[in-house]
Design an enzyme around this catalytic site. Structure first.
Site, PDB file in Angstrom:
ATOM      1  N   TYR A  16     -26.911  73.024  19.091  1.00 35.73           N
ATOM      2  CA  TYR A  16     -25.953  74.030  18.640  1.00 35.73           C
ATOM      3  C   TYR A  16     -26.635  75.356  18.305  1.00 35.73           C
ATOM      4  O   TYR A  16     -26.019  76.413  18.414  1.00 35.73           O
ATOM      5  CB  TYR A  16     -25.195  73.537  17.406  1.00 35.73           C
ATOM      6  CG  TYR A  16     -23.928  72.771  17.718  1.00 35.73           C
ATOM      7  CD1 TYR A  16     -23.968  71.595  18.450  1.00 35.73           C
ATOM      8  CD2 TYR A  16     -22.698  73.231  17.266  1.00 35.73           C
ATOM      9  CE1 TYR A  16     -22.814  70.883  18.725  1.00 35.73           C
ATOM     10  CE2 TYR A  16     -21.534  72.526  17.541  1.00 35.73           C
ATOM     11  CZ  TYR A  16     -21.591  71.363  18.266  1.00 35.73           C
ATOM     12  OH  TYR A  16     -20.440  70.665  18.530  1.00 35.73           O
ATOM     13  N   LYS A  65     -31.086  59.602  21.681  1.00 39.32           N
ATOM     14  CA  LYS A  65     -31.384  59.181  23.050  1.00 39.32           C
ATOM     15  C   LYS A  65     -32.901  59.236  23.226  1.00 39.32           C
ATOM     16  O   LYS A  65     -33.433  60.055  23.989  1.00 39.32           O
ATOM     17  CB  LYS A  65     -30.674  60.101  24.057  1.00 39.32           C
ATOM     18  CG  LYS A  65     -29.188  59.855  24.196  1.00 39.32           C
ATOM     19  CD  LYS A  65     -28.841  58.683  25.099  1.00 39.32           C
ATOM     20  CE  LYS A  65     -29.101  58.992  26.559  1.00 39.32           C
ATOM     21  NZ  LYS A  65     -28.814  57.789  27.415  1.00 39.32           N
ATOM     22  N   ASP A 108     -20.890  65.246  16.848  1.00 37.74           N
ATOM     23  CA  ASP A 108     -19.632  65.904  17.210  1.00 37.74           C
ATOM     24  C   ASP A 108     -18.793  64.950  18.054  1.00 37.74           C
ATOM     25  O   ASP A 108     -17.599  64.745  17.808  1.00 37.74           O
ATOM     26  CB  ASP A 108     -19.936  67.187  17.969  1.00 37.74           C
ATOM     27  CG  ASP A 108     -18.681  67.937  18.377  1.00 37.74           C
ATOM     28  OD1 ASP A 108     -17.774  68.047  17.535  1.00 37.74           O
ATOM     29  OD2 ASP A 108     -18.604  68.389  19.534  1.00 37.74           O
ATOM     30  N   ASP A 165     -15.344  62.268  16.929  1.00 30.51           N
ATOM     31  CA  ASP A 165     -14.014  62.328  17.547  1.00 30.51           C
ATOM     32  C   ASP A 165     -13.567  60.922  17.961  1.00 30.51           C
ATOM     33  O   ASP A 165     -12.402  60.554  17.800  1.00 30.51           O
ATOM     34  CB  ASP A 165     -14.021  63.244  18.783  1.00 30.51           C
ATOM     35  CG  ASP A 165     -13.576  64.667  18.447  1.00 30.51           C
ATOM     36  OD1 ASP A 165     -13.815  65.097  17.305  1.00 30.51           O
ATOM     37  OD2 ASP A 165     -12.992  65.343  19.311  1.00 30.51           O
ATOM     38  N   ASP A 188     -25.231  56.663  23.866  1.00 31.48           N
ATOM     39  CA  ASP A 188     -24.226  56.181  24.825  1.00 31.48           C
ATOM     40  C   ASP A 188     -23.752  54.781  24.432  1.00 31.48           C
ATOM     41  O   ASP A 188     -22.548  54.490  24.433  1.00 31.48           O
ATOM     42  CB  ASP A 188     -24.758  56.207  26.264  1.00 31.48           C
ATOM     43  CG  ASP A 188     -26.109  55.532  26.432  1.00 31.48           C
ATOM     44  OD1 ASP A 188     -26.778  55.240  25.422  1.00 31.48           O
ATOM     45  OD2 ASP A 188     -26.504  55.281  27.595  1.00 31.48           O
TER      46      ASP A 188
END
Ligand code: IPM
Ligand code: MG
Length: 370
Positions: free
Chosen positions: A143, A194, A251, A255, A227
């Site tokens: 970001y 990751k 983020d 959701d 993932d």
């Protein structure tokens, strides 16, 4: 007599002002019946600030936020401002608040209320009783990483690029909070990155493991690739207690977690800075949902995520856990009574507007406090 709490309210764009209007009624209600009162000021952030001042956040509003005991924000953004250059977009106002207030830890609890078990797209047994906490790093990563930009290559193609960076201290401070908060809940932390493809993920895993060994060996720590985590969240979300992860993965995963609770309209968040010399910390509270321009101004929005964000404000910044519990109970009771905004509507329930939902929450608070 407790000193007044200084609260800055930034309703923002889209459904922000509508949902904040209902939360304001609850704040006024608390003001009327409690020893503690709030000094409330309002300001502009996002598209409305662009319209009024030509910038998504003025220096004055930024200074007000720095001086406030807490900031309560609605939502920013909308199609009207989509074509503005990147640096002038409404979202930059929110990102500036997060960065300059140094709000490195974003707490996104996903709790499934009993009454909403059937509102989720997932099977009831998967989500009933769900209570997990996603802690998203909020001031680092891709970001804010440099270099970033869009450049034109010698062959005329364009190339867009961003940088994912994390330092030891950025990782450690958010992980410390994750371990500390886990101790007050289920005592489990799952750290997500990751590390199989990103060096920043390798460092993340290293530092969290080291910190765990040094200071939090009593907390159960596991690691998961992002993932896989997104898959596990919909396969078996109750395996988690606290998830700690970087800005971008947080983020996305939050959701997903929101849908486990029935609707994005239900999920609150708290963004916290470091504890300062006086024992307090900068804080901003906002719903996880966005400005939802498609339903703005139509009395369809769910004010509960913003109200629960205010409850987090009471709990984390104002040390008013009882009042926060009261709000949470009111939400639970109103939902149990069968009232639903459009986003959580189910067969056989009563569909109500934003305003009627707010009114019903107030009446429930009256009852609870009587
Ligand atoms: C969120 C939002 C923001 C983000 C946007 C509005 C900049 O999606 O708070 O999750 O990406 O952080
Ligand atoms: Mg988001």
């Amino acid at each position: 007599m407790a000193s007044n709490k200084n609260l800055l309210i930034l309703p923002g764009d889209g459904i922000g002002p509508e949902v904040m209007r209902e939360v304001r009624r609850v704040i006024d209600w608390m003001d009327r019946r409690r020893a503690v009162t709030f000094d409330i000021s309002e300001g502009l952030v996002g598209g409305c600030a662009i319209d009024a001042h030509g910038t998504p956040l003025t220096d004055e509003t930024m200074a007000d936020a720095m001086a406030a005991d807490a900031v309560l924000l609605g939502a920013v953004g909308g199609p009207k401002w989509d074509d503005l250059p990147f640096e002038q977009k409404p979202e930059r106002g929110l990102l500036r608040l997060r960065k300059e207030m140094d709000l490195f830890a974003n707490l996104r609890p996903a709790i499934c209320f009993d009454a909403l078990v059937d509102a989720s797209t997932l099977k009831p047994e998967i989500i009933s009783g769900l209570d997990i906490l996603i802690i998203r790093e909020l001031t680092g990563g891709v970001y804010f990483g440099e270099p970033r930009g869009i450049e034109t290559l010698p062959d005329g193609q364009r190339r867009g690029f961003n940088t994912q960076t994390y330092t030891t201290s950025e990782i450690r401070r958010v992980a410390v909070l994750a371990f500390e908060l886990a101790r007050k809940r289920g005592n489990k932390v799952c750290s997500v990155e990751k590390a199989n493809v990103m060096e920043s993920g390798v460092l993340w895993r290293d530092e969290v493991t080291k910190l765990h060994g040094e200071s939090f060996p009593d907390v159960a720590l596991s690691h998961m690739y992002a993932d896989n985590c997104s898959m596990q969240l919909v396969r078996d979300p109750k395996q988690f207690d606290v998830i700690v992860t970087d800005n971008l993965f947080g983020d996305m995963l939050s959701d997903t977690a929101a849908m486990l609770t029935g609707s994005l309209g239900m999920l609150p968040s708290a963004s916290l800075g470091a504890v300062d010399a006086t024992g307090s910390r900068k804080a901003l509270y906002e719903p996880v949902h966005g400005s939802a321009p498609d339903i703005a101004g139509r009395e369809l929005a769910n004010p509960i995520a913003t109200l629960l964000s205010f409850a987090m404000n009471l709990r984390y910044s104002f040390d008013l856990a009882e009042d926060a519990d009261l709000i949470q109970q009111a939400v639970e009771n109103v939902l149990a009574g069968g009232l639903r905004t459009a986003d959580i509507m189910q067969p056989g329930k009563a569909k109500v507007s934003t305003g009627v939902m707010g009114e019903s929450l107030l009446r429930e608070l009256d009852k609870l406090a009587a």
